[in-house]
Motif scaffolding. Sequence first.
Motif, PDB file in Angstrom:
ATOM      1  N   GLU B  24       0.845  -1.125  -0.069  1.00 13.02           N
ATOM      2  CA  GLU B  24       0.014  -0.037   0.003  1.00 13.02           C
ATOM      3  C   GLU B  24       0.906   1.212  -0.197  1.00 13.02           C
ATOM      4  O   GLU B  24       1.951   1.191  -0.341  1.00 13.02           O
ATOM      5  CB  GLU B  24      -0.889   0.093   1.327  1.00 13.02           C
ATOM      6  N   ASP B  28       0.022   3.288  -4.004  1.00 14.66           N
ATOM      7  CA  ASP B  28      -1.343   3.009  -4.258  1.00 14.66           C
ATOM      8  C   ASP B  28      -2.134   4.071  -4.902  1.00 14.66           C
ATOM      9  O   ASP B  28      -1.744   5.377  -4.349  1.00 14.66           O
ATOM     10  CB  ASP B  28      -2.066   2.636  -2.778  1.00 14.66           C
ATOM     11  N   ALA B  30      -5.196   4.865  -5.125  1.00 10.34           N
ATOM     12  CA  ALA B  30      -6.286   5.375  -4.327  1.00 10.34           C
ATOM     13  C   ALA B  30      -5.841   5.700  -2.712  1.00 10.34           C
ATOM     14  O   ALA B  30      -6.061   4.725  -2.056  1.00 10.34           O
ATOM     15  CB  ALA B  30      -7.524   4.409  -4.344  1.00 10.34           C
ATOM     16  N   ASP B  31      -4.919   6.412  -2.586  1.00  4.68           N
ATOM     17  CA  ASP B  31      -4.418   6.613  -1.618  1.00  4.68           C
ATOM     18  C   ASP B  31      -4.659   7.601  -0.505  1.00  4.68           C
ATOM     19  O   ASP B  31      -5.033   8.641  -0.857  1.00  4.68           O
ATOM     20  CB  ASP B  31      -2.810   7.174  -1.942  1.00  4.68           C
ATOM     21  N   THR B  32      -4.922   7.095   0.713  1.00  3.31           N
ATOM     22  CA  THR B  32      -5.549   7.783   1.919  1.00  3.31           C
ATOM     23  C   THR B  32      -4.442   8.509   2.468  1.00  3.31           C
ATOM     24  O   THR B  32      -4.772   9.346   3.443  1.00  3.31           O
ATOM     25  CB  THR B  32      -6.503   7.065   2.763  1.00  3.31           C
ATOM     26  N   ARG B  33      -3.008   8.349   2.500  1.00  8.03           N
ATOM     27  CA  ARG B  33      -2.113   8.883   3.216  1.00  8.03           C
ATOM     28  C   ARG B  33      -1.329   9.990   2.531  1.00  8.03           C
ATOM     29  O   ARG B  33      -0.977  10.740   3.112  1.00  8.03           O
ATOM     30  CB  ARG B  33      -1.188   7.833   3.386  1.00  8.03           C
ATOM     31  N   ASP B  35      -0.979  13.237  -0.453  1.00 10.58           N
ATOM     32  CA  ASP B  35      -1.769  13.954  -1.342  1.00 10.58           C
ATOM     33  C   ASP B  35      -1.060  13.899  -2.738  1.00 10.58           C
ATOM     34  O   ASP B  35      -0.455  12.898  -2.950  1.00 10.58           O
ATOM     35  CB  ASP B  35      -1.669  15.457  -0.889  1.00 10.58           C
ATOM     36  N   LYS B  41      -0.814  13.435   3.967  1.00 14.88           N
ATOM     37  CA  LYS B  41      -1.810  14.309   4.292  1.00 14.88           C
ATOM     38  C   LYS B  41      -2.169  14.713   5.641  1.00 14.88           C
ATOM     39  O   LYS B  41      -1.771  14.217   6.673  1.00 14.88           O
ATOM     40  CB  LYS B  41      -3.166  13.518   3.906  1.00 14.88           C
ATOM     41  N   PHE B  44      -3.894  12.241   8.040  1.00 15.11           N
ATOM     42  CA  PHE B  44      -3.262  11.197   8.318  1.00 15.11           C
ATOM     43  C   PHE B  44      -2.050  11.294   9.664  1.00 15.11           C
ATOM     44  O   PHE B  44      -2.240  10.579  10.487  1.00 15.11           O
ATOM     45  CB  PHE B  44      -2.555  10.750   7.120  1.00 15.11           C
TER      46      PHE B  44
END
Lengths: 484, 484
Positions: B24, B28, B30-33, B35, B41, B44
């Motif tokens: 991940e 990745d 589709a990264d939630t961590r 920007d 981010k 995070f």
Amino acid sequence: MSERGEPVDPRRNNPDSHDEAPVEGAFDSADTRHDEDDRLKPGFVSAVLEAVEEGEAEQARELVSPLHPADIADLLELTPSDQRADVAAALGDLVGAEVLSELNDYVRDDLIGALAPEQVAEFAAELDTDDAVAIIEDMEEDEQQAVLEALDPEDRAAIESALAYPEESAGRLMQRDLVAVPEHMSVGQLIDYLRDNRDLTTDFWEIFVVDEAHRPIGTCQLSWVLTCPRNVAVSDLMKREQTLIPVDMDQEEVALRFQKYALISAAVVDGSGRLVGMITVDDVVHIISEEAGEDILRLSGAGEGDINEPVLDSYRTRVRWLLTNLLTALVASTIIGLFEGTIERMVALATLMPIVAGVGGNAGSQTMAVTVRALATNQITASNTRRTIVREMRVALLNGGTVAVVLGIGVSLVFLNPALGAVIASAMLVNIVTAGLAGVSVPLAFDRLNLDPAVASSIFVTMITDSMGFLAFLGLATAAGLTG
Amino acid sequence: MSERGEPVDPRRNNPDSHDEAPVEGAFDSADTRHDEDDRLKPGFVSAVLEAVEEGEAEQARELVSPLHPADIADLLELTPSDQRADVAAALGDLVGAEVLSELNDYVRDDLIGALAPEQVAEFAAELDTDDAVAIIEDMEEDEQQAVLEALDPEDRAAIESALAYPEESAGRLMQRDLVAVPEHMSVGQLIDYLRDNRDLTTDFWEIFVVDEAHRPIGTCQLSWVLTCPRNVAVSDLMKREQTLIPVDMDQEEVALRFQKYALISAAVVDGSGRLVGMITVDDVVHIISEEAGEDILRLSGAGEGDINEPVLDSYRTRVRWLLTNLLTALVASTIIGLFEGTIERMVALATLMPIVAGVGGNAGSQTMAVTVRALATNQITASNTRRTIVREMRVALLNGGTVAVVLGIGVSLVFLNPALGAVIASAMLVNIVTAGLAGVSVPLAFDRLNLDPAVASSIFVTMITDSMGFLAFLGLATAAGLTG
């Protein structure tokens, strides 16, 4: 430049290049051509120029032939522009495709302008796609078309598809030649495949493993392949975590990513995740340097700031900035105008006021330089913005306090006027703190607005420190009743 | 971070690292961590900090474990300094040797100060020599000694011999682990040798061929080895021309050399030409960026200019510069003082004089930025010094002429005083041309004197443009008898 034996050389860009030249040049410690900083010695450069002027092309070629293409490029850059075409003509095929790709953009455009489209096409055909694109992308539309038409269909298609990507994007930077293999291969099969397909690419450092849809699923460093038994599966050897580069990514981001993750090469993927190319670190090294170095030029409004840029281009870029600066100076001037009466009553104020504005301006530049650099290297995010501002304010208070005390005492003693000293000290403190606040918050604001902080900030910060300097000093002087 | 299968992984720095983490993080889409600029981010970062504050170390570890070591380093940098030790403690072995080597120097010193020498030694043992040296070299003498004593003799010897080279030299930068083979080997023998010696080094991209005295005589890219039949002799495959790096070369020169010749790795040799180490491009990439970016900080007198630098250090560096600037401002102030009588008779002059000095200062900065960059990138040598000066003078004349006309007409109209307009226009022209001359010749002179043009030039150029601006404007106004 390679001295590797003919029969086993798997790839050779330019069969006409001076590969058989004696081993010398940049690699020799008792070097007559390079100074200790690896720059060409002036004596060497003028020897070549003299040979060319006297029509001794053969002698010039003899001097130049041991040089690395990067050094031949340097030589052409060091040649006065009106002699470059002559030198290039005399050197003949020593000025090959590789030299062209190493040349400064302006110098290259200059030289290429003198070539027939067929000649440019010949050079382009010898290069990796990314280098060929770099040569062709700056040409005029019709010249570019003529070069493309002179290329063979395969090269043409590769270059045209690269040109279809936006300028300064990963798509322009990548090369299409790479080694991609399916995951079911073993190390032994991979080595056999590579031996059977020697001409598949130029230089490569990693192998990409792809699935049926040609999406990269892993990367193998060549050293891993070489240190493993033949029966190991490539899919067991590869690293599944990869840094993939979207084909439309800006080259500045590509460079930062290479830097952050210490990459040697990276797979470039299109919108659907398919492997379309590869970027190697040698293609991004000069971008890293350019991007890091250009902020200093942008902050001062010097544009590209290349010493090879045509004078009129430099003039256009810089004068625009100076005229803008004229406008901001008018703001400061207007503020002084408000205090004409005060100045008339005490001319000493006119003597001292540039000190407050000048030192404040410098304090602003310091903070701005630090902030612009931190933004450029991705060191500031929303997580530490407040902390960065607080930090800069602390430094500004310490700086402002120190300079205020020194200046205040000095002025009190010289003018035998402690009130004047107190006024200038207070104005200095106010201005340095304002400068610190502007120096850190203006670039941050521009960055938040997706504007380049290096380009836009300087005008505002200068305007603020100039105006505040005069306002604080003359305003305080008036308010303190210094002039009666 | 590697997901490569256990049994065939030939080298693995840290057997305790989080290699089995899911794929991940930075990789990745589709990264939630991260920007879009690859920065962590803020949401995070604060989630991790909250978890740590609430004593939920396990939760923090879960959040962080998919991250690349470079990202964990970023996380620690984004953490407020008073919470860093807590976060590092909560993350435990996620903050491994690799993370330490990626950390900003100031942040690392901060964290390492809290560790026992044995712990630091443990980290150092896991790293390549160059990375271990980077961690240890900034420690206090006695702490450094304690760490060295905690190392096993082999690692200790390697690090001590690196520390014996000057700071910022190739000797500090190189790693000792490399692959060097005798020239009589065949490709097949080489591959067998590599398979039998899997643990010989970490990452390598080229193989060095040496003679009996261990002097490098050629280099083989791994891709050449892989694409050649087993019976080919290494000496037929290798490239004899190599860029050798002397062990005492300054890192800035090393970086320029990697850039110029597009190197991936290079052999480091001692005074007698023996191969003592190897530098790979990933070790110089951050130096290229630092060296290119530091001129902007030096020109403004902001020193290291790192946002993680302790406030008092930043204060000390910057205030020294501001106090120097105060002295140079006194020169300008003294010049104004000479014309107090003139100003008293015509206060409008006080209003206008900062314009001449300010715009002139800006023109000086532009030329200075261009010259400093060109010097830093080795673009200027004695071969083109005169040409560069002439070029800048041409730009200055064009800029000066344009700004003078605009300002002259404006002042004539606003003050209804064509004589004043003519005076300020002439002063502006004189000052911009002077600024151009100073901006190009002062850095060139400092460079000739082997002083850093970025550090020393700015003071002089500012002093010249300030003083000349006031002198030209007030002097011409007096001479023209403007004030009767």
